[in-house]
Motif scaffolding. Structure first.
Motif, PDB file in Angstrom:
ATOM      1  N   PRO A  36     -43.578  51.954 -13.335  1.00  0.00           N
ATOM      2  CA  PRO A  36     -44.673  52.917 -13.215  1.00  0.00           C
ATOM      3  C   PRO A  36     -45.999  52.180 -13.047  1.00  0.00           C
ATOM      4  CG  PRO A  36     -43.227  53.492 -15.037  1.00  0.00           C
ATOM      5  CD  PRO A  36     -42.780  52.161 -14.522  1.00  0.00           C
ATOM      6  N   SER A  37     -46.824  52.648 -12.119  1.00  0.00           N
ATOM      7  CA  SER A  37     -48.046  51.926 -11.774  1.00  0.00           C
ATOM      8  C   SER A  37     -49.026  51.830 -12.924  1.00  0.00           C
ATOM      9  CB  SER A  37     -48.719  52.592 -10.573  1.00  0.00           C
ATOM     10  OG  SER A  37     -49.040  53.932 -10.907  1.00  0.00           O
ATOM     11  N   SER A  38     -48.987  52.758 -13.865  1.00  0.00           N
ATOM     12  CA  SER A  38     -49.933  52.689 -14.968  1.00  0.00           C
ATOM     13  C   SER A  38     -49.374  51.964 -16.180  1.00  0.00           C
ATOM     14  CB  SER A  38     -50.389  54.094 -15.362  1.00  0.00           C
ATOM     15  OG  SER A  38     -49.276  54.906 -15.619  1.00  0.00           O
ATOM     16  N   ALA A  39     -48.161  51.438 -16.066  1.00  0.00           N
ATOM     17  CA  ALA A  39     -47.604  50.655 -17.171  1.00  0.00           C
ATOM     18  C   ALA A  39     -48.216  49.258 -17.145  1.00  0.00           C
ATOM     19  CB  ALA A  39     -46.094  50.552 -17.048  1.00  0.00           C
ATOM     20  N   PRO A  40     -48.590  48.728 -18.311  1.00  0.00           N
ATOM     21  CA  PRO A  40     -49.161  47.384 -18.321  1.00  0.00           C
ATOM     22  C   PRO A  40     -48.102  46.370 -17.912  1.00  0.00           C
ATOM     23  CG  PRO A  40     -48.860  48.208 -20.566  1.00  0.00           C
ATOM     24  CD  PRO A  40     -48.521  49.309 -19.629  1.00  0.00           C
ATOM     25  N   THR A  41     -48.442  45.477 -16.989  1.00  0.00           N
ATOM     26  CA  THR A  41     -47.474  44.494 -16.523  1.00  0.00           C
ATOM     27  C   THR A  41     -47.773  43.093 -17.023  1.00  0.00           C
ATOM     28  OG1 THR A  41     -48.769  44.243 -14.507  1.00  0.00           O
ATOM     29  CG2 THR A  41     -46.922  45.783 -14.434  1.00  0.00           C
ATOM     30  N   SER A  42     -49.011  42.805 -17.354  1.00  0.00           N
ATOM     31  CA  SER A  42     -49.332  41.461 -17.802  1.00  0.00           C
ATOM     32  C   SER A  42     -49.703  41.407 -19.274  1.00  0.00           C
ATOM     33  CB  SER A  42     -50.491  40.899 -16.968  1.00  0.00           C
ATOM     34  OG  SER A  42     -51.633  41.708 -17.140  1.00  0.00           O
ATOM     35  N   THR A  43     -49.656  42.523 -19.963  1.00  0.00           N
ATOM     36  CA  THR A  43     -49.990  42.550 -21.370  1.00  0.00           C
ATOM     37  C   THR A  43     -48.756  42.221 -22.187  1.00  0.00           C
ATOM     38  OG1 THR A  43     -51.567  44.311 -20.926  1.00  0.00           O
ATOM     39  CG2 THR A  43     -50.938  43.971 -23.226  1.00  0.00           C
ATOM     40  N   PRO A  44     -48.828  41.219 -23.061  1.00  0.00           N
ATOM     41  CA  PRO A  44     -47.661  40.915 -23.889  1.00  0.00           C
ATOM     42  C   PRO A  44     -47.414  42.040 -24.886  1.00  0.00           C
ATOM     43  CG  PRO A  44     -49.547  39.613 -24.572  1.00  0.00           C
ATOM     44  CD  PRO A  44     -49.953  40.358 -23.335  1.00  0.00           C
ATOM     45  N   PRO A  45     -46.165  42.191 -25.333  1.00  0.00           N
ATOM     46  CA  PRO A  45     -45.889  43.246 -26.298  1.00  0.00           C
ATOM     47  C   PRO A  45     -46.617  42.981 -27.612  1.00  0.00           C
ATOM     48  CG  PRO A  45     -43.964  41.864 -25.956  1.00  0.00           C
ATOM     49  CD  PRO A  45     -45.011  41.420 -24.986  1.00  0.00           C
ATOM     50  N   PRO A  46     -46.920  44.039 -28.377  1.00  0.00           N
ATOM     51  CA  PRO A  46     -47.618  43.835 -29.640  1.00  0.00           C
ATOM     52  C   PRO A  46     -46.737  43.093 -30.628  1.00  0.00           C
ATOM     53  CG  PRO A  46     -46.884  46.091 -29.439  1.00  0.00           C
ATOM     54  CD  PRO A  46     -46.605  45.419 -28.132  1.00  0.00           C
ATOM     55  N   ARG A  47     -47.350  42.437 -31.586  1.00  0.00           N
ATOM     56  CA  ARG A  47     -46.589  41.731 -32.608  1.00  0.00           C
ATOM     57  C   ARG A  47     -45.812  42.744 -33.421  1.00  0.00           C
ATOM     58  NH1 ARG A  47     -49.940  37.300 -35.674  1.00  0.00           N
ATOM     59  NH2 ARG A  47     -48.082  37.536 -36.896  1.00  0.00           N
ATOM     60  N   ALA A  48     -44.598  42.377 -33.729  1.00  0.00           N
ATOM     61  CA  ALA A  48     -43.749  43.276 -34.498  1.00  0.00           C
ATOM     62  C   ALA A  48     -44.217  43.330 -35.948  1.00  0.00           C
ATOM     63  CB  ALA A  48     -42.304  42.801 -34.437  1.00  0.00           C
ATOM     64  N   GLU A  49     -44.260  44.533 -36.483  1.00  0.00           N
ATOM     65  CA  GLU A  49     -44.596  44.713 -37.878  1.00  0.00           C
ATOM     66  C   GLU A  49     -43.364  45.180 -38.627  1.00  0.00           C
ATOM     67  OE1 GLU A  49     -48.032  47.070 -38.717  1.00  0.00           O
ATOM     68  OE2 GLU A  49     -48.958  46.514 -36.832  1.00  0.00           O
ATOM     69  N   LYS A  50     -42.961  44.431 -39.625  1.00  0.00           N
ATOM     70  CA  LYS A  50     -41.819  44.801 -40.462  1.00  0.00           C
ATOM     71  C   LYS A  50     -40.606  45.167 -39.624  1.00  0.00           C
ATOM     72  CE  LYS A  50     -44.586  46.304 -44.337  1.00  0.00           C
ATOM     73  NZ  LYS A  50     -44.836  47.335 -45.320  1.00  0.00           N
ATOM     74  N   GLY A  51     -40.186  44.267 -38.766  1.00  0.00           N
ATOM     75  CA  GLY A  51     -38.962  44.491 -38.003  1.00  0.00           C
ATOM     76  C   GLY A  51     -39.152  45.020 -36.597  1.00  0.00           C
ATOM     77  N   PHE A 100     -46.143  57.456 -23.614  1.00  0.00           N
ATOM     78  CA  PHE A 100     -46.000  56.604 -22.436  1.00  0.00           C
ATOM     79  C   PHE A 100     -46.542  55.202 -22.721  1.00  0.00           C
ATOM     80  CE2 PHE A 100     -47.679  54.772 -18.520  1.00  0.00           C
ATOM     81  CZ  PHE A 100     -46.570  54.829 -17.694  1.00  0.00           C
ATOM     82  N   ARG A 101     -47.730  55.143 -23.291  1.00  0.00           N
ATOM     83  CA  ARG A 101     -48.346  53.843 -23.624  1.00  0.00           C
ATOM     84  C   ARG A 101     -47.493  53.087 -24.641  1.00  0.00           C
ATOM     85  NH1 ARG A 101     -51.394  50.685 -21.882  1.00  0.00           N
ATOM     86  NH2 ARG A 101     -52.577  50.315 -23.754  1.00  0.00           N
ATOM     87  N   ARG A 102     -47.051  53.792 -25.661  1.00  0.00           N
ATOM     88  CA  ARG A 102     -46.243  53.165 -26.714  1.00  0.00           C
ATOM     89  C   ARG A 102     -44.936  52.633 -26.135  1.00  0.00           C
ATOM     90  NH1 ARG A 102     -45.397  57.370 -30.612  1.00  0.00           N
ATOM     91  NH2 ARG A 102     -47.593  57.087 -31.042  1.00  0.00           N
ATOM     92  N   TYR A 103     -44.254  53.440 -25.341  1.00  0.00           N
ATOM     93  CA  TYR A 103     -42.987  53.010 -24.760  1.00  0.00           C
ATOM     94  C   TYR A 103     -43.189  51.837 -23.810  1.00  0.00           C
ATOM     95  CZ  TYR A 103     -41.097  57.490 -26.472  1.00  0.00           C
ATOM     96  OH  TYR A 103     -40.704  58.558 -27.235  1.00  0.00           O
ATOM     97  N   ALA A 104     -44.284  51.829 -23.057  1.00  0.00           N
ATOM     98  CA  ALA A 104     -44.578  50.709 -22.168  1.00  0.00           C
ATOM     99  C   ALA A 104     -44.793  49.431 -22.972  1.00  0.00           C
ATOM    100  CB  ALA A 104     -45.800  51.018 -21.304  1.00  0.00           C
ATOM    101  N   LEU A 105     -45.546  49.520 -24.051  1.00  0.00           N
ATOM    102  CA  LEU A 105     -45.811  48.344 -24.886  1.00  0.00           C
ATOM    103  C   LEU A 105     -44.550  47.843 -25.592  1.00  0.00           C
ATOM    104  CD1 LEU A 105     -49.272  49.315 -26.401  1.00  0.00           C
ATOM    105  CD2 LEU A 105     -48.800  47.546 -24.691  1.00  0.00           C
ATOM    106  N   TYR A 106     -43.675  48.746 -25.996  1.00  0.00           N
ATOM    107  CA  TYR A 106     -42.423  48.371 -26.654  1.00  0.00           C
ATOM    108  C   TYR A 106     -41.382  47.858 -25.663  1.00  0.00           C
ATOM    109  CZ  TYR A 106     -43.698  50.646 -31.110  1.00  0.00           C
ATOM    110  OH  TYR A 106     -44.287  51.011 -32.291  1.00  0.00           O
ATOM    111  N   GLY A 107     -41.615  48.017 -24.379  1.00  0.00           N
ATOM    112  CA  GLY A 107     -40.661  47.561 -23.373  1.00  0.00           C
ATOM    113  C   GLY A 107     -39.518  48.538 -23.132  1.00  0.00           C
ATOM    114  N   ILE A 108     -39.708  49.785 -23.510  1.00  0.00           N
ATOM    115  CA  ILE A 108     -38.659  50.795 -23.351  1.00  0.00           C
ATOM    116  C   ILE A 108     -38.297  50.974 -21.874  1.00  0.00           C
ATOM    117  CG2 ILE A 108     -38.030  53.227 -23.707  1.00  0.00           C
ATOM    118  CD1 ILE A 108     -38.365  51.640 -26.345  1.00  0.00           C
TER     119      ILE A 108
END
Length: 130
Positions: free
Chosen positions: A107-122, A72-80
Motif C-alpha cells: 500500500p502506497s501509504s504504508a511506511p517502507t523505510s521506517t523500522p518497526p517500533p521496539r517491542a515492549e514486553k514481548g 492501518f498505521r499499527r498493522y503497517a508498523l507491526y509488519g502485518i
C-alpha cells in the motif's frame, strides 16, 4: 460468511478465502472499549487503497475512519501487511483479485523505510485464532 454478511461483499473486499489467510495475522484485541470488527476494518483499508480516497471520506460501513486509519498505521508498523503478502503463494490464492493489493506493490501509504517500533514486553500481540 464471517464478518461481512450484513452488508454483502463488494468487489474490493476480502473473500472468505482471503480472510481465512489474513485473520491469524491480525493482533488480538486488548481490553477496553468494544472493538470494531476486524474484517470490517480490513475491508475499509482495502477500499481506501483501491479507491485512493482520503481517510475522512471512508464510507461509514467500514467503521469510524479514525479507527481504520489507526489500525492501518499499527498493522503497517507491526509488519502485518508484509507477513500477509509473504504468506500468499502462487497456486494458493492471490490477494489482489478482489482487494486491489498485489504481492509486488505494498500500500502506497504504508511506511517502507521506517523500522518497526521496539517491542515492549514481548512485541506485538499474538495473532487471532479465528
Amino acid at each position: 460468511m464471517d464478518g461481512g454478511s450484513w452488508w454483502g461483499v463488494h468487489r474490493h473486499e476480502l473473500t472468505d478465502q482471503e480472510w481465512e489467510l489474513l485473520a491469524p495475522l491480525i493482533p488480538r484485541a486488548s481490553t477496553g472499549r468494544p472493538r470494531v470488527e476486524d474484517r470490517r476494518v480490513i475491508n475499509g483499508m482495502a477500499y481506501k487503497i483501491r479507491t485512493e480516497i482520503s481517510w475522512r471520506d471512508l464510507p461509514e460501513r467500514y467503521g469510524p475512519w479514525k479507527t481504520v486509519y489507526t489500525r492501518f498505521r499499527r498493522y503497517a508498523l507491526y509488519g502485518i501487511f508484509t507477513r500477509a503478502l509473504q504468506q500468499v503463494r502462487p497456486g494458493r490464492m492471490q490477494l489482489g483479485t478482489s482487494t486491489g493489493w498485489s504481492r509486488s506493490t505494498p500500500p502506497s501509504s504504508a511506511p517502507t523505510s521506517t523500522p518497526p517500533p521496539r517491542a515492549e514486553k514481548g512485541g506485538p500481540p499474538e495473532g487471532r485464532t479465528g
